[in-house]
Scaffold this motif. Sequence first.
Motif, short mmCIF file in Angstrom:
data_model
loop_
_atom_site.label_atom_id
_atom_site.label_comp_id
_atom_site.label_asym_id
_atom_site.label_seq_id
_atom_site.Cartn_x
_atom_site.Cartn_y
_atom_site.Cartn_z
N PRO A 43 0.73 -1.14 0.07
CA PRO A 43 0.07 -0.05 -0.14
C PRO A 43 0.89 1.46 0.05
CG PRO A 43 -0.98 -1.41 1.66
CD PRO A 43 0.41 -2.39 1.19
N ASP A 44 2.18 1.31 0.45
CA ASP A 44 3.12 2.46 0.55
C ASP A 44 3.75 2.72 -0.75
OD1 ASP A 44 2.37 2.68 3.07
OD2 ASP A 44 3.98 1.45 3.80
N GLY A 45 3.55 1.50 -1.61
CA GLY A 45 4.14 2.03 -3.04
C GLY A 45 5.17 0.75 -3.43
N ARG A 46 5.81 0.96 -4.49
CA ARG A 46 6.74 -0.24 -4.86
C ARG A 46 8.27 -0.12 -4.46
NH1 ARG A 46 7.03 -1.68 -10.95
NH2 ARG A 46 8.09 0.00 -11.07
N THR A 47 8.76 -1.42 -3.81
CA THR A 47 10.12 -1.56 -3.40
C THR A 47 10.82 -2.19 -3.86
OG1 THR A 47 9.18 -0.93 -1.19
CG2 THR A 47 11.29 -1.94 -1.23
N PHE A 48 12.05 -1.88 -4.52
CA PHE A 48 13.00 -2.75 -5.08
C PHE A 48 13.45 -3.79 -4.46
CE2 PHE A 48 17.21 -3.76 -6.59
CZ PHE A 48 16.91 -4.02 -7.97
N VAL A 49 13.54 -4.99 -4.57
CA VAL A 49 13.71 -6.23 -3.72
C VAL A 49 14.76 -7.14 -4.46
CG1 VAL A 49 11.87 -6.10 -2.22
CG2 VAL A 49 11.82 -7.72 -4.38
N GLY A 50 15.25 -6.78 -5.55
CA GLY A 50 16.38 -7.42 -6.37
C GLY A 50 15.66 -8.82 -6.79
N LEU A 51 16.40 -9.85 -6.26
CA LEU A 51 16.08 -11.32 -6.54
C LEU A 51 15.34 -11.90 -5.50
CD1 LEU A 51 19.48 -12.37 -8.17
CD2 LEU A 51 17.23 -11.71 -9.58
N ASP A 52 14.82 -11.18 -4.39
CA ASP A 52 14.25 -11.60 -3.39
C ASP A 52 12.74 -12.71 -3.80
OD1 ASP A 52 16.01 -10.94 -1.52
OD2 ASP A 52 14.69 -9.31 -0.68
N ASN A 53 12.38 -12.24 -4.77
CA ASN A 53 11.02 -12.96 -5.31
C ASN A 53 11.43 -14.33 -5.90
OD1 ASN A 53 9.09 -10.71 -4.87
ND2 ASN A 53 9.26 -9.82 -6.86
N PHE A 54 12.65 -14.17 -6.35
CA PHE A 54 12.91 -15.50 -7.00
C PHE A 54 13.20 -16.47 -5.63
CE2 PHE A 54 13.32 -12.83 -10.64
CZ PHE A 54 13.05 -13.43 -11.78
N ARG A 55 13.75 -15.90 -4.86
CA ARG A 55 14.31 -16.66 -3.64
C ARG A 55 13.23 -17.36 -2.89
NH1 ARG A 55 17.60 -12.17 -2.97
NH2 ARG A 55 19.78 -12.48 -3.36
N THR A 56 12.06 -16.41 -2.83
CA THR A 56 10.79 -17.00 -2.34
C THR A 56 10.11 -17.98 -3.19
OG1 THR A 56 10.33 -14.68 -1.48
CG2 THR A 56 8.38 -16.06 -1.93
N LEU A 57 10.22 -17.61 -4.49
CA LEU A 57 9.52 -18.84 -5.45
C LEU A 57 10.38 -20.26 -5.30
CD1 LEU A 57 7.62 -19.39 -7.58
CD2 LEU A 57 9.45 -18.86 -9.43
N PHE A 58 11.43 -20.11 -4.99
CA PHE A 58 12.38 -21.42 -4.80
C PHE A 58 12.59 -21.90 -3.38
CE2 PHE A 58 13.63 -19.91 -9.09
CZ PHE A 58 13.31 -20.97 -9.81
N GLY A 59 12.36 -20.81 -2.28
CA GLY A 59 12.95 -21.10 -1.11
C GLY A 59 11.68 -21.31 -0.02
N TRP A 63 5.51 -21.83 -2.07
CA TRP A 63 5.78 -21.51 -3.36
C TRP A 63 6.47 -22.51 -4.22
CZ3 TRP A 63 3.20 -17.64 -5.78
CH2 TRP A 63 2.71 -16.72 -4.98
N ALA A 64 7.41 -23.14 -3.59
CA ALA A 64 8.36 -24.22 -4.39
C ALA A 64 7.60 -25.37 -4.69
CB ALA A 64 9.66 -24.42 -3.48
N ALA A 65 6.74 -25.72 -3.83
CA ALA A 65 6.04 -26.69 -4.25
C ALA A 65 5.08 -26.97 -5.29
CB ALA A 65 5.17 -27.40 -2.93
N SER A 66 4.56 -25.69 -5.31
CA SER A 66 3.47 -25.41 -6.42
C SER A 66 4.30 -25.18 -7.95
CB SER A 66 2.72 -24.05 -6.21
OG SER A 66 2.16 -24.54 -5.15
N PHE A 67 5.40 -24.57 -7.87
CA PHE A 67 6.25 -24.29 -8.93
C PHE A 67 6.67 -25.73 -9.59
CE2 PHE A 67 10.44 -23.65 -10.92
CZ PHE A 67 10.06 -22.65 -12.12
N TRP A 68 7.30 -26.51 -8.61
CA TRP A 68 7.82 -27.74 -9.15
C TRP A 68 6.98 -28.71 -9.71
CZ3 TRP A 68 12.48 -27.15 -10.77
CH2 TRP A 68 13.35 -26.23 -9.81
N ASN A 69 5.67 -28.88 -8.99
CA ASN A 69 4.54 -29.47 -9.55
C ASN A 69 4.17 -29.09 -10.79
OD1 ASN A 69 2.17 -31.42 -9.12
ND2 ASN A 69 1.16 -29.24 -9.21
N ALA A 70 3.99 -27.72 -11.15
CA ALA A 70 3.66 -27.05 -12.58
C ALA A 70 4.92 -27.48 -13.62
CB ALA A 70 3.42 -25.47 -12.25
#
Length: 305
Positions: A43-59, A63-70
């Motif tokens: 709600p406060d706006g966009r924040t640059f997080v670098g590769l954190d979203n990718f770390r979340t997807l795999f870590g 998220w990781a269970a759904s991604f590897w299943n897909a």
Amino acid sequence: MAGKKPIRWHIAVFLAPAVLIYTAIMILPLFGTLELSLFHSSPDGRTFVGLDNFRTLFGDPRWAASFWNALANNTWFFIIHMLVQNPVGILLAALLSHPKLRFRAFYRTAIFVPTILSFVIVGFVWKLILSPLWGVAPSLLDLFGLKALFSPWLGKEEYALTALGLVSVWQFVGIPMMLIYAALLSIPDEIIEAAEIDGITGVAQFWKIKLRLILPSIGIISILTFVGNFNAFDLIYSAQGALAGPNFSTDILGTFLYRTFFGFQLQIGDPNMGATIASMMFFIILVGVCLYLFAIQRRLRRYQF
């Protein structure tokens, strides 16, 4: 100067509309997606997080269970097309290219027609056909005494994805058939006549002569199959819905991306994580295409006719 070549401005003029349209609908959205995957929205706006979203997807285990299943389902979906659709397409092309076959034009048209049908129509119709309550599949099998073989394939986790993969094969087998058919017709008659003089005819002629000459076309078909299947979404969505049931057994990267980006039912949409999944789809396809271009295509011998 007399030796100076004129600048061919007309080339840029003719290419400009296509380049502008391609840039607007392909290049800019691609870079926009990659950029979105590097931010986190609040709600406060966009924040640059670098590769954190990718770390979340795999870590993150959820998220990781759904991604590897897909990804695993997507890979199996692709394998079905490679092992069934493309060999069947090559076989059909070989049969239809036989000069003594009658009604070849009718057969080509009948096989190719499903490719122009809407995904929604195909998914809905096949869901009706395979329905254990009002579908025609049990009745058709009963005519041949095979009703015992019928099962609610779209309702079982172990069969649903394979069944949809075969439906997709039925719809798109006409594309490799037509491409291989065109490649077979481009083989000069002199080569075929020389093979016949040497006593190579029939099936042996196809395996020893024609198949080697159409290997570049088969390679192109394979990479198109790879790109198309890892971008798949429509058939799964129209037949099984956004949840890709039963129990996510037909969930592929496309449906996973859809639920994540837009949200579905109790799941709130997250455009940043959706863009992260889309970026991974892009990188997977990019790696596959590069492997084909630099590791496989270079080794395919091209024949100049």
